[in-house]
Design a protein around this motif. Structure first.
Motif, PDB file in Angstrom:
ATOM      1  N   SER A  66      -2.699 -12.514   5.216  1.00  0.00           N
ATOM      2  CA  SER A  66      -1.434 -12.545   4.457  1.00  0.00           C
ATOM      3  C   SER A  66      -0.875 -11.158   4.185  1.00  0.00           C
ATOM      4  CB  SER A  66      -1.648 -13.275   3.127  1.00  0.00           C
ATOM      5  OG  SER A  66      -2.665 -12.636   2.366  1.00  0.00           O
ATOM      6  N   ASP A  67      -1.676 -10.117   4.414  1.00  0.00           N
ATOM      7  CA  ASP A  67      -1.170  -8.759   4.225  1.00  0.00           C
ATOM      8  C   ASP A  67      -0.195  -8.404   5.335  1.00  0.00           C
ATOM      9  OD1 ASP A  67      -2.466  -8.027   1.887  1.00  0.00           O
ATOM     10  OD2 ASP A  67      -4.276  -7.384   2.931  1.00  0.00           O
ATOM     11  N   LYS A  68       0.787  -7.604   4.987  1.00  0.00           N
ATOM     12  CA  LYS A  68       1.750  -7.108   5.961  1.00  0.00           C
ATOM     13  C   LYS A  68       1.691  -5.587   6.000  1.00  0.00           C
ATOM     14  CE  LYS A  68       4.935 -11.008   5.569  1.00  0.00           C
ATOM     15  NZ  LYS A  68       6.333 -11.430   5.308  1.00  0.00           N
ATOM     16  N   ALA A  69       1.985  -5.026   7.154  1.00  0.00           N
ATOM     17  CA  ALA A  69       1.930  -3.571   7.336  1.00  0.00           C
ATOM     18  C   ALA A  69       3.333  -3.043   7.574  1.00  0.00           C
ATOM     19  CB  ALA A  69       1.021  -3.217   8.507  1.00  0.00           C
ATOM     20  N   TYR A  70       3.639  -1.922   6.924  1.00  0.00           N
ATOM     21  CA  TYR A  70       4.961  -1.304   7.024  1.00  0.00           C
ATOM     22  C   TYR A  70       4.798   0.191   7.293  1.00  0.00           C
ATOM     23  CZ  TYR A  70       6.128  -5.543   4.378  1.00  0.00           C
ATOM     24  OH  TYR A  70       6.246  -6.845   3.939  1.00  0.00           O
ATOM     25  N   ARG A  71       5.490   0.651   8.281  1.00  0.00           N
ATOM     26  CA  ARG A  71       5.566   2.095   8.486  1.00  0.00           C
ATOM     27  C   ARG A  71       6.647   2.635   7.561  1.00  0.00           C
ATOM     28  NH1 ARG A  71       6.048   5.272  14.275  1.00  0.00           N
ATOM     29  NH2 ARG A  71       6.390   7.352  13.429  1.00  0.00           N
ATOM     30  N   VAL A  72       6.291   3.638   6.767  1.00  0.00           N
ATOM     31  CA  VAL A  72       7.195   4.120   5.710  1.00  0.00           C
ATOM     32  C   VAL A  72       7.543   5.577   5.963  1.00  0.00           C
ATOM     33  CG1 VAL A  72       7.436   4.516   3.233  1.00  0.00           C
ATOM     34  CG2 VAL A  72       6.187   2.515   4.053  1.00  0.00           C
ATOM     35  N   ALA A 117       2.848   7.566   7.713  1.00  0.00           N
ATOM     36  CA  ALA A 117       2.368   6.787   6.573  1.00  0.00           C
ATOM     37  C   ALA A 117       2.586   5.306   6.840  1.00  0.00           C
ATOM     38  CB  ALA A 117       3.093   7.201   5.290  1.00  0.00           C
ATOM     39  N   VAL A 118       1.582   4.509   6.501  1.00  0.00           N
ATOM     40  CA  VAL A 118       1.657   3.055   6.643  1.00  0.00           C
ATOM     41  C   VAL A 118       1.196   2.429   5.338  1.00  0.00           C
ATOM     42  CG1 VAL A 118       0.782   1.033   7.864  1.00  0.00           C
ATOM     43  CG2 VAL A 118       1.242   3.140   9.131  1.00  0.00           C
ATOM     44  N   VAL A 119       1.967   1.477   4.817  1.00  0.00           N
ATOM     45  CA  VAL A 119       1.588   0.740   3.613  1.00  0.00           C
ATOM     46  C   VAL A 119       1.197  -0.672   4.022  1.00  0.00           C
ATOM     47  CG1 VAL A 119       2.421  -0.268   1.452  1.00  0.00           C
ATOM     48  CG2 VAL A 119       2.999   2.090   2.037  1.00  0.00           C
ATOM     49  N   ILE A 120       0.008  -1.103   3.601  1.00  0.00           N
ATOM     50  CA  ILE A 120      -0.474  -2.460   3.851  1.00  0.00           C
ATOM     51  C   ILE A 120      -0.534  -3.175   2.505  1.00  0.00           C
ATOM     52  CG2 ILE A 120      -2.375  -3.875   4.702  1.00  0.00           C
ATOM     53  CD1 ILE A 120      -3.117  -1.621   6.586  1.00  0.00           C
ATOM     54  N   THR A 121       0.219  -4.249   2.366  1.00  0.00           N
ATOM     55  CA  THR A 121       0.301  -4.904   1.067  1.00  0.00           C
ATOM     56  C   THR A 121       0.926  -6.280   1.215  1.00  0.00           C
ATOM     57  OG1 THR A 121       1.054  -4.661  -1.229  1.00  0.00           O
ATOM     58  CG2 THR A 121       2.595  -4.020   0.498  1.00  0.00           C
ATOM     59  N   GLN A 122       0.745  -7.112   0.197  1.00  0.00           N
ATOM     60  CA  GLN A 122       1.523  -8.335   0.034  1.00  0.00           C
ATOM     61  C   GLN A 122       2.173  -8.340  -1.346  1.00  0.00           C
ATOM     62  OE1 GLN A 122      -1.017 -11.929  -0.483  1.00  0.00           O
ATOM     63  NE2 GLN A 122      -2.720 -10.580   0.094  1.00  0.00           N
TER      64      GLN A 122
END
Length: 901
Positions: free
Chosen positions: A559-565, A594-599
Motif C-alpha cells: 500500500s506504500d507509494k513512492a514519489y520522487r521529490v 530524493a524519494v519519499v515512500i509513504t501512504q
C-alpha cells in the motif's frame, strides 16, 4: 514602527489624535488628515531590494545629485536583471491604517518602461488556510510609461482596489475574507521591465492620509502591533514572531530532537557577516549565528521577523532578564575546540547557569577533538569540515559525519556545516599566486547541493552555512553564491519533517560503490537520499556517473507509494516487489535524488504546500543560475582556448547546453516546470562535462590535484597556465631544506626537525630512520602507530597520532616555493580516511595532500606562495593506525633569491 533612518529623513505632519478608549476606533473609522513625505535629500539610500523571481544584481545604489524631480537629490539605482517577472524594491512605512484617504505617490524616472508602484496590505483577521498566517495582498497602482522623463506614480482609490482584490481572491480562496483593521506596511516598486541593465531614479515620496498605528498612544494598538513587521504575512516565520515576546525558554532538546515552541525544528543557519536580518530571511535562512552576544536591537529585529538566533551568552551581565533573549535557541560556547578548551568551557557553562538557572536552551559547541569530554558539557555539536578545493574527498563527507557521533556522548545531536566557499588559506594562496589580481570565486550549486545531501544522509538535525564574507548580489560570483544558497534552502524546506524528526535507519546496498543510499524514517514515511560520487568532486564537479539507477528498499508494503521529490515537482514512481523488497527505477538521476515512500496524506500535503510556496520562484531562479553559469563557462572556455589549451568537444557541448537552456526558457514562459527542470538538468550535465574536462586536462600531469591551489576550482584554471608560464621564465634555486634526505638523525635534530606524539590510551607510536627499502640513499623516515592490544584498537582515530615537522627554511613574502618529496603508504591506515597528511606552513593543514595508499614510492609536489617574510616548514602527520614512509624532501625557491641566515 518606522526605522530611525527613515524618521531622520521624513517630514511627518500629523494632526492630533484622540487618546484613551476611543483611540483605535478613531484611527480606523474617523481618521484625521495626515501626511508622510520624503524628499530624498539625505545622504543615505534607503530603498531595499526585497525579492525577485530572477537573478538581479545591484550595480549602483546611491544618492544622486545629478538627477532630481524636486530639491537637490534623488535615489539612483542601476540593476542588472535576468529573465523573470518581478523585482521588488520596498520601503517600510510602519503600519498605516487602510482608510479612504490613503494615497501614496512617488516620482520616477527610468530608461525602461512598465515599472509599477504598489502597496502591500495585511488582513490580520483573515488566515490563509494554506499557510496558517494572515493574508496579504498587493494593491497595484500606476505603471511607468514616460521613458526618460519624470512621472508621478500613485496607488489611487486604495479602498476600492482592496475591494477588487478581495473579490478576485474569493474565487480561489476558501473561506470568508475579513478586511477589518487592514493596514499597509510596505510600499513596493516592481522594477522589472526586460532582461538587462536598468537605471531608475526615485524622488518626492508622499503619502496622503497617513496614520501610523504603531505610533498611536493607545495600549490596544501597541498590543495589536505586528511582531512580524515587514515579514510577508503568509510566511511560517510570521507565526513564530507573533508569539515570540510571550514565551521565554522557547527551545529545548528532547532526546536528539530540537523543539522550538514544542515542535521539532530544522534550523538552516547562516553565520552573520553584517547582512540585514530581513534580507537573510528572504534567502530562506530561519536562524542566524552571531559571533557575539546579541544586542537589544538584534533581539528586537529577530523577534520582529520571527527569526531565531544562536549566539554567545551575555558574559557576566547578571542584571539582564533571560526572557529578553527569547529569540535565542542555543548558546554558542565556541568553535574548533579541543580537549585543551575543556576547563574554560566548563567555566562558561557555569556562568550561563548563574545567568539562567532554569535554562533549557541547548549549549552548542563546534569541536575538532576531545568530542567525548566536550559533548558531556554541551548538548549539541556542530561538525565542521570543508572539503571544497582540498584533498578531502566529497564522497567521504557522509562517512566522516556518521563517524563523529561515535566519539561523543551517546544521543548527542549534531548540526553539520555545509560550505559554499573555499577555505581561507586557499583564497589567500590564489591572491598571492595571481600577484593581487582578482580570481573569481566558483560556486557550483550542484556541488553545494551534494554536500547538503551528504550531511542530511548522515543524520544532521540542522545545517550551518559558514560564511567568511557577506552574502551579496553586487558581483557575479557573490550573486551566484547567494542565489545558490537560496535555491538550496528552498529544497531543504521540502525535507523539514525528516530533518527535524527523522531517524537515520539504514544504508541500502546500491550495487555500485559510486552510489550511496541512505534512509531517514518517521512513523509513517521514509525519505531515501540517493547520491552519486566520483573521485575529486570537491574540486570540479563532473556529470552524474549514471543516468539511470536501480534501488531496492526492504520492508515496503504493497500500500506504500513512492514519489520522487524535487523542486521540479512530485513524481510517482513505479514500484515492483519481490522477496528482497521494493524495486525502484530512477531515470534521469542526477548527483543527488530524493524519494519519499509513504501512504500518509499529511506527508504529501506538506510537500505539495511547500512546492506551492516556492515552486515558481525556484524554477525561475534555477533557470537564471544556469544561464549565468553557461555564460561563465563559455567565457572561461574561450580564455583557456585562447591561451593554447582548448578542450576537444567543448564547442559541441556548449551548443548542447545552450539548446537545452533555450528550451528551458520556452518552458518557463509556458509554466511547464517539471519539464523545465529536466531541460535545465540536461544543460547542466553538458556544462559539467566542459568544466570537468578542462579540469582533468589541466590536472593530469600532477600526482595529486593538491599540488597547486590553482587546481582547486574551475575559475582558477587560467591562473594555473599563467603561473606555469611564470615558472618557465624563472629559475628554481637549489634545495634549501636541511636534512631532508633522512640519512642522519643527528643532523635532523641539529637543524631543527621536531616531532609530536598524541596517541590515546592503548596506542603506541614510533618514528625512525629505517634502512628498509628507502627511495634513495641508505635510509628513509618511517612513521608507525599501532594498538598495544590488537583487539582494543580504536575504531576511529580522532586526531593525528604523530607529527613530524621539518627544519625551517627562510623565505620572503611573494616567493614561489616548490616542495618535493617521495612518500609510501603500503596499506590504508586504520581508523581514518585521511591517510598521511603532508602540508606546509604557507598553505596550512587545510591545503594538505592526503596520501591514502601508494603502489611503491609516489612522488609528491606542492606549489605555494609565501604570505609573509619569515620561515617555512613542512609537516607530515600520521592520521591512523599503520605506517608511512617519507624520503628525499626538498624545498626550492623561485626568483628572487632566498634570504640567507
Amino acid at each position: 514602527m518606522l526605522s530611525a533612518t527613515l524618521y531622520a529623513r521624513l517630514q511627518l505632519r500629523t494632526a492630533a489624535i484622540l487618546a484613551g478608549a476611543l483611540g483605535v476606533w478613531t484611527l480606523l473609522v474617523a481618521p484625521v488628515a495626515a501626511q508622510l513625505r520624503d524628499s530624498f535629500e539625505g545622504p543615505q539610500a534607503t530603498w531595499t531590494l526585497k525579492e525577485a523571481d530572477c537573478g538581479v544584481s545591484v550595480l549602483i545604489q546611491e544618492r544622486s545629485y545629478r538627477q532630481s524631480h524636486g530639491g537637490q537629490a534623488s535615489e539612483h539605482l542601476r540593476l542588472a536583471v535576468g529573465s523573470g517577472t518581478f523585482v521588488y524594491l520596498t520601503q517600510s512605512i510602519g503600519r498605516a491604517a487602510m482608510i479612504a484617504e490613503f494615497r501614496p505617490s512617488l516620482f520616477l524616472k527610468s530608461d525602461r518602461p512598465s515599472l509599477q508602484l504598489m502597496a502591500r496590505v495585511v488582513l490580520p483577521h483573515t488566515i490563509d488556510p494554506g499557510t496558517k498566517q494572515p493574508l496579504s495582498l498587493l494593491l497595484r497602482g500606476d505603471v511607468y510609461t514616460d521613458v526618460g522623463q519624470w512621472q508621478e506614480l500613485a496607488v489611487r482609490d486604495a479602498t476600492k482596489l482592496l475591494d477588487l482584490e478581495i473579490i478576485a481572491k474569493r474565487t480561489v480562496f476558501r473561506g470568508e475574507i475579513d478586511p477589518r483593521e487592514a493596514y499597509v506596511d510596505l510600499l513596493v516598486l516592481n522594477a522589472y521591465s526586460t532582461r538587462g541593465n536598468i537605471d531608475l531614479w526615485l524622488d518626492d515620496l508622499e503619502i496622503q492620509g497617513y496614520v501610523n498605528l504603531d505610533e498611536a498612544d493607545s495600549p490596544q494598538i501597541a498590543r495589536r502591533a505586528s511582531p512580524a513587521g515587514d515579514l510577508p504575512a503568509g510566511s511560517p516565520a510570521a507565526s513564530r514572531a507573533a508569539s515570540a515576546a510571550d514565551a521565554p525558554g522557547t527551545a529545548q532538546l528532547q532526546g536528539s530532537l530540537l523543539l522550538v515552541r514544542g515542535r521539532p525544528f530544522a534550523p538552516r543557519i547562516i553565520r552573520h557577516q553584517g547582512e540585514p536580518f530581513e534580507w537573510l530571511q528572504t534567502l530562506g535562512f530561519n536562524t542566524i549565528q552571531l559571533a557575539a552576544s546579541p544586542s537589544p536591537q538584534q533581539l528586537k529585529e529577530a523577534q520582529r521577523l520571527g527569526l531565531w538566533l544562536v549566539a554567545p551568552p551575555p558574559y557576566g551581565d547578571e542584571s539582564l532578564d533571560p526572557s529578553t533573549f527569547s529569540p535565542v535557541i542555543g548558546w554558542s560556547l565556541g568553535a574548533r575546540l579541543t580537549e585543551r578548551d575543556l576547563a574554560g568551557t566548563k567555566e562558561l557553562v557555569s556562568e550561563i547557569r548563574r545567568f539562567e538557572p532554569n535554562q533549557q536552551r541547548p549549549l552548542v559547541i563546534g569541536a575538532d577533538a576531545g568530542l567525548g569530554e566536550l559533548s558531556r558539557v554541551a548538548s549539541l555539536l556542530i561538525h565542521d569540515r570543508n572539503p571544497l578545493g582540498t584533498a578531502q574527498e566529497l564522497s567521504a563527507q557522509r562517512g566522516w559525519l556518521i563517524a563523529r557521533p561515535r566519539l561523543t556522548r551517546p544521543g548527542t545531536p549534531m548540526w553539520a556545516a555545509v560550505h559554499s566557499q573555499r577555505p581561507h588559506k586557499l583564497a589567500e594562496q590564489l591572491v598571492l599566486l595571481s600577484q593581487g589580481a582578482s580570481v573569481e570565486e566558483d560556486t557550483d550549486p550542484e556541488q553545494l547541493r551534494l554536500s547538503a545531501y551528504s550531511a542530511l544522509a548522515a543524520g544532521a538535525r540542522g545545517f550551518v552555512f559558514p560564511s567568511s564574507s557577506p552574502l551579496g548580489i553586487d558581483r557575479r560570483s557573490a550573486a551566484l553564491r547567494t542565489d545558490a544558497l537560496k535555491l538550496l534552502n528552498m529544497e531543504l524546506k521540502l525535507f523539514d519533517p525528516w530533518i527535524a524528526a527523522g531517524t537515520l535507519s539504514e544504508e541500502l546496498a546500491a550495487g555500485d560503490h559510486s552510489v550511496q543510499v541512505s534512509v531517514l524514517s518517521t512513523d509513517r514515511s521514509r525519505l531515501l537520499l540517493v547520491t552519486q560520487h566520483a573521485p575529486a568532486q570537491q574540486y570540479v564537479l563532473g556529470p552524474a556517473p549514471q543516468s539511470s539507477l536501480q534501488v531496492t528498499v526492504p520492508g515496503v508494503s504493497a500500500s506504500d507509494k513512492a514519489y520522487r521529490v524535487s523542486l521540479g515537482g512530485i513524481k510517482s514512481l513505479r514500484v515492483t516487489h519481490s522477496g528482497s523488497g521494493a524495486h525502484l527505477t530512477l531515470d534521469d538521476a542526477g548527483l543527488a535524488t530524493a524519494v519519499v515512500i509513504t501512504q500518509d496524506p499529511l506527508a504529501i500535503h506538506h510537500l505539495k504546500r511547500t512546492l506551492s510556496d516556492v515552486g515558481v520562484e525556484a524554477a525561475r531562479l534555477r533557470y537564471d543560475i544556469a544561464v549565468r553559469r553557461l555564460g561563465q563557462t563559455v567565457e572561461l572556455d574561450g580564455e583557456l582556448a585562447a591561451a593554447g589549451h582548448p578542450l576537444a568537444g567543448a564547442p559541441e557541448l556548449l551548443r548542447e547546453a545552450q539548446a537545452h537552456l533555450d528550451r528551458a526558457g520556452t518552458l518557463l514562459t509556458a509554466g511547464d516546470y517539471e519539464n523545465l527542470h529536466l531541460a535545465i538538468s540536461r544543460g547542466e550535465q553538458a556544462l559539467a562535462k566542459v568544466r570537468r574536462g578542462h579540469w582533468e586536462q589541466t590536472a593530469a600531469p600532477f600526482p595529486s590535484p593538491a599540488a597547486s591551489p590553482c587546481l582547486a576550482q574551475f575559475t582558477s584554471l587560467p591562473l594555473h597556465w599563467q603561473l606555469a608560464q611564470r615558472m618557465q621564465q624563472g629559475q628554481w634555486g637549489g634545495n634549501e631544506q636541511a636534512a631532508g634526505d633522512f640519512e642522519s638523525l643527528d643532523q635532523m635534530l641539529q637543524t631543527g626537525w621536531q616531532q609530536q606524539r598524541l596517541p590515546p590510551a592503548g596506542v603506541q607510536c614510533d618514528v625512525s630512520l629505517s634502512l628498509q627499502n628507502p627511495h634513495s640513499g641508505r635510509s628513509a623516515l618511517r612513521m608507525q602507530a599501532w594498538a598495544a592490544v590488537a583487539k582494543s584498537a580504536p575504531p576511529i582515530v580522532e586526531q593525528p597520532l604523530v607529527w613530524i615537522g621539518s627544519s625551517p627554511v627562510p623565505v620572503r613574502q611573494g616567493q614561489l616555493v616548490r616542495i618535493h618529496a617521495w612518500v609510501h603508504v603500503p596499506r590504508p591506515l586504520a581508523g581514518t580516511a585521511d591517510g598521511l597528511l603532508v602540508f606546509d606552513s604557507a598553505g596550512g593543514a587545510e591545503l594538505a595532500d592526503r596520501v591514502r595508499l601508494t603502489q611503491g614510492w609516489r612522488e609528491l609536489t606542492l606549489y605555494r606562495a609565501v604570505p609573509e617574510t619569515g620561515e617555512l616548514s613542512v609537516t607530515f602527520a600520521l592520521t591512523g593506525l599503520g605506517e608511512a614512509w617519507i624520503d628525499d624532501l626538498s624545498v626550492s625557491l623561485l626568483d628572487p633569491e632566498p634570504i640567507r641566515p
